[in-house]
Design a protein around this motif. Structure first.
Motif, short mmCIF file in Angstrom:
data_model
loop_
_atom_site.label_atom_id
_atom_site.label_comp_id
_atom_site.label_asym_id
_atom_site.label_seq_id
_atom_site.Cartn_x
_atom_site.Cartn_y
_atom_site.Cartn_z
N ASP A 100 0.84 -1.20 0.00
CA ASP A 100 0.00 0.00 0.00
C ASP A 100 0.87 1.25 0.00
OD1 ASP A 100 -2.49 -1.29 0.08
OD2 ASP A 100 -2.40 -1.49 2.27
N PRO A 101 0.56 2.24 -0.85
CA PRO A 101 1.28 3.52 -0.80
C PRO A 101 0.98 4.28 0.49
CG PRO A 101 0.11 3.24 -2.89
CD PRO A 101 -0.41 2.19 -1.94
N PRO A 102 1.73 5.33 0.78
CA PRO A 102 1.41 6.17 1.93
C PRO A 102 -0.01 6.72 1.82
CG PRO A 102 3.57 6.73 1.02
CD PRO A 102 2.93 5.80 0.05
N CYS A 103 -0.72 6.74 2.94
CA CYS A 103 -2.08 7.31 3.02
C CYS A 103 -3.09 6.51 2.19
CB CYS A 103 -2.10 8.77 2.60
SG CYS A 103 -1.01 9.84 3.56
N HIS A 104 -2.80 5.26 1.90
CA HIS A 104 -3.70 4.41 1.14
C HIS A 104 -3.81 3.04 1.83
CE1 HIS A 104 -2.58 7.43 -1.85
NE2 HIS A 104 -3.60 7.04 -2.59
N GLY A 105 -4.98 2.40 1.66
CA GLY A 105 -5.15 1.05 2.18
C GLY A 105 -4.92 0.98 3.67
N THR A 106 -3.99 0.11 4.08
CA THR A 106 -3.72 -0.07 5.51
C THR A 106 -2.67 0.90 6.05
OG1 THR A 106 -1.99 -1.73 5.06
CG2 THR A 106 -4.26 -2.53 5.33
N HIS A 107 -2.02 1.66 5.14
CA HIS A 107 -0.93 2.52 5.61
C HIS A 107 -1.41 3.96 5.71
CE1 HIS A 107 3.24 3.26 6.64
NE2 HIS A 107 3.18 4.35 5.90
N LEU A 108 -2.09 4.25 6.80
CA LEU A 108 -2.62 5.60 7.04
C LEU A 108 -1.79 6.29 8.13
CD1 LEU A 108 -6.43 4.75 7.02
CD2 LEU A 108 -4.98 5.47 5.11
N TYR A 109 -1.79 7.62 8.08
CA TYR A 109 -1.09 8.42 9.07
C TYR A 109 -2.13 9.06 9.99
CZ TYR A 109 3.27 8.17 6.37
OH TYR A 109 4.40 7.73 5.72
N PRO A 110 -1.97 8.91 11.30
CA PRO A 110 -2.94 9.51 12.23
C PRO A 110 -3.09 11.01 12.00
CG PRO A 110 -1.45 8.02 13.40
CD PRO A 110 -0.91 8.17 12.00
N GLY A 111 -4.32 11.46 11.92
CA GLY A 111 -4.59 12.87 11.76
C GLY A 111 -4.40 13.39 10.35
N ARG A 112 -4.13 12.51 9.39
CA ARG A 112 -3.92 12.92 8.00
C ARG A 112 -5.03 12.36 7.12
NH1 ARG A 112 -0.40 16.99 8.82
NH2 ARG A 112 1.44 16.28 9.96
N SER A 113 -5.31 13.04 6.07
CA SER A 113 -6.32 12.59 5.12
C SER A 113 -5.83 11.35 4.38
CB SER A 113 -6.64 13.69 4.11
OG SER A 113 -7.12 14.85 4.75
N GLU A 114 -6.78 10.65 3.77
CA GLU A 114 -6.41 9.53 2.92
C GLU A 114 -6.08 10.04 1.52
OE1 GLU A 114 -8.80 5.99 2.93
OE2 GLU A 114 -9.63 6.43 4.90
N GLY A 115 -5.28 9.25 0.80
CA GLY A 115 -4.99 9.55 -0.60
C GLY A 115 -4.01 10.71 -0.76
N LEU A 116 -4.08 11.35 -1.93
CA LEU A 116 -3.16 12.44 -2.25
C LEU A 116 -3.29 13.64 -1.31
CD1 LEU A 116 -3.19 12.35 -6.15
CD2 LEU A 116 -1.40 11.53 -4.60
N PRO A 117 -4.49 13.97 -0.81
CA PRO A 117 -4.55 15.06 0.17
C PRO A 117 -3.65 14.79 1.38
CG PRO A 117 -6.74 14.63 -0.67
CD PRO A 117 -5.86 13.54 -1.21
N GLY A 118 -3.55 13.51 1.78
CA GLY A 118 -2.65 13.16 2.88
C GLY A 118 -1.20 13.39 2.52
N TRP A 119 -0.83 13.06 1.27
CA TRP A 119 0.54 13.34 0.82
C TRP A 119 0.84 14.84 0.94
CZ3 TRP A 119 2.37 10.46 -4.20
CH2 TRP A 119 2.26 9.07 -4.02
N ALA A 120 -0.11 15.66 0.48
CA ALA A 120 0.10 17.11 0.50
C ALA A 120 0.23 17.63 1.92
CB ALA A 120 -1.03 17.80 -0.24
N GLU A 121 -0.58 17.10 2.83
CA GLU A 121 -0.50 17.53 4.22
C GLU A 121 0.85 17.15 4.84
OE1 GLU A 121 -5.31 16.76 4.73
OE2 GLU A 121 -3.87 15.56 5.88
N LEU A 122 1.32 15.96 4.53
CA LEU A 122 2.62 15.54 5.05
C LEU A 122 3.74 16.39 4.46
CD1 LEU A 122 2.10 11.67 4.83
CD2 LEU A 122 2.34 13.00 6.93
N ALA A 123 3.67 16.67 3.15
CA ALA A 123 4.69 17.49 2.52
C ALA A 123 4.70 18.90 3.09
CB ALA A 123 4.47 17.53 1.01
N ALA A 124 3.51 19.43 3.37
CA ALA A 124 3.43 20.79 3.94
C ALA A 124 4.14 20.87 5.29
CB ALA A 124 1.97 21.21 4.08
N ASP A 125 4.16 19.73 6.00
CA ASP A 125 4.87 19.66 7.29
C ASP A 125 6.28 19.13 7.14
OD1 ASP A 125 2.73 20.68 8.65
OD2 ASP A 125 1.94 18.73 9.25
N GLU A 126 6.73 19.03 5.88
CA GLU A 126 8.07 18.56 5.56
C GLU A 126 8.34 17.17 6.11
OE1 GLU A 126 11.09 21.41 6.44
OE2 GLU A 126 10.24 22.93 5.12
N HIS A 127 7.33 16.32 6.03
CA HIS A 127 7.50 14.92 6.40
C HIS A 127 7.76 14.12 5.14
CE1 HIS A 127 6.87 11.30 8.93
NE2 HIS A 127 6.54 10.76 7.76
#
Length: 440
Positions: A100-127
């Motif tokens: 599973d890619p990041p923010c998809h399927g079973t690999h979710l980040y607490p407090g982050r959106s699923e899918g590409l919005p989650g990628w953008a949120e993580l990138a905005a926090d330089e994760h």
């Protein structure tokens, strides 16, 4: 999920096994929408990373295709699997793997959106969510290699859209990957509307593929993009392919020639260059009489019947790479000294060489010599050499060394009126390409 043991349950074919549900209960094989009779076999690494396998489960290490898209199930049961379906049908005997890619399927980040919005949120926090993904993917391949399922010398990675982005980023990360394939791949995260929330964050550019050209340079990369893809950007994909091709010619790292203009002296000699211990009638050394840059150059005076050689230390070299030595030469009289590239094996024996004999000129002229390092090369040097049969006085300055390789980028821009999707025929095209590299 289940953690497989070496040479036990994972032998036979995937159709012989069942998947395991999230609660640990046995479930029916996930076969809906699969393009062949194979099923998905789910497993986990000892470290707890879930993965899926599809295709013939081998009895010995096999060529392997990593397929990435939205989830394990979608990667291994939908049109994203087209190239894999072509490759794993007998007699090719490929194993397909997905996570599973990041923010998809079973690999979710607490407090982050699923899918590409989650990628953008993580990138905005330089994760660096790509680094997280690379670590998980590497753990899965390490595990499957340890279980004698994956041949570490025959691994390909492929993905569609965001999966293509991850596939190419992983190929850049893991040198075991023989080739990387992107179907309509994201190459510049700023092309995605989801990343508007990180528009002012420079870290987004560090994540994008353009910042990771160097480790992919000269390695086999296949990119196919529709001619009107406004979702990931046709031009962005073309730009990355061009950058890879350009870097193959000019951007490969190579050991520097130390003291290239003979300015730095130790005991009156330009270290670390060395003078061959030949007859005393030869003369070579630093001079201020002429200089292309700075205040010094190397003056070589050669008498007919003897030879003189001044060379760099042995430098590391890669078999198959093309090396080009360049210098500036000024001729005072007679024939100027030649310039050699010499290649040596691990035992220190010279196995190949190439030279250039510059024309005599009373002005500074640039000269260069190129050669491909042969099989067995371990080191090389640059040699300024006054031949036995020649006599003359010449000055040499600003010696540089560059390395290049043939471009291994296969770029296909195909007509695709539907916009962001893999163009018709791309899977068949890439399957032939993958198989030619992985099974060569």
């Amino acid at each position: 999920m289940t953690s497989f043991s070496r040479r036990t349950v994972l032998k036979g074919t995937a159709a012989s096994f069942v998947t395991v549900g999230a609660a640990g209960a046995l479930a029916a094989p996930a076969r809906a929408a699969a393009p062949s009779s194979y099923s998905i076999v789910h497993g986990t690494t000892p470290g707890g990373v879930p993965y899926g396998l599809w295709g013939t489960i081998p009895s010995s290490p096999a060529p392997t295709l990593v397929i990435l898209s939205l989830t394990i199930e979608q990667a291994l049961t939908t049109s994203h699997l087209q190239a894999g379906a072509i490759l794993v049908e007998p007699p090719a005997n490929y194993l397909c793997v997905s996570i599973d890619p990041p923010c998809h399927g079973t690999h979710l980040y607490p407090g982050r959106s699923e899918g590409l919005p989650g990628w953008a949120e993580l990138a905005a926090d330089e994760h660096d969510f790509v680094a997280d993904f690379n670590a998980r993917m590497s753990e899965v391949l390490d595990h499957l290699i340890d279980e004698d399922l994956v041949d570490p010398d025959r691994i390909a990675v492929a993905g569609t859209s965001r999966g293509g982005f991850l596939a190419l980023r992983y190929a850049a990360f893991d040198p075991r990957v023989a080739c990387g394939v992107g179907y309509a791949p994201v190459t510049d995260l700023r092309q995605l509307r989801e990343f508007e929330i990180a528009a002012s964050v420079p870290f987004v550019d560090e994540l994008s593929l353009g910042a990771h050209v160097a480790p992919l340079t000269g390695r086999p990369v296949f990119i196919v993009i529709g001619d009107r893809d406004v979702r990931v950007g046709t031009d962005a994909a073309i730009d990355v392919a061009r950058a890879l091709s350009a870097a193959a010619v000019t951007g490969l790292p190579v050991a520097d020639v130390v003291n290239p203009s003979f300015e730095d002296l130790v005991g009156g000699w330009p270290q670390p260059w060395t003078l061959d211990p030949l007859p005393k009638t030869q003369t070579a050394g630093p001079s201020t009489a002429q200089a292309h840059t700075g205040t010094r150059s190397l003056r070589v005076e050669n008498a007919s019947g003897t030879a003189v050689g001044v060379r760099t230390p042995r430098l590391p070299a890669e078999p198959g790479s093309q090396y080009t030595a360049t210098s500036w030469v000024y001729t005072e009289s007679g024939a100027p000294a030649t310039m050699f590239l010499e290649f040596f094996n691990a035992a220190g024996s010279r196995i190949a060489n190439q030279f250039v004999a510059p024309a005599a000129s009373s002005t500074w002229e640039e000269t260069s010599v190129s050669a491909v390092a042969p099989t067995g090369t371990a080191t090389m040097d640059v040699l300024i050499y006054g031949a036995v049969a020649a006599a003359g006085v010449s000055y040499h300055d600003d010696v540089t060394l560059a390395r290049s390789v043939p471009s291994e980028v296969a770029l296909h821009v195909l007509s695709e009126p539907r916009g962001h999707t893999t163009p018709v025929g791309a899977a068949e095209l890439s399957a032939t390409w993958i198989d030619g590299i992985v099974t060569a």
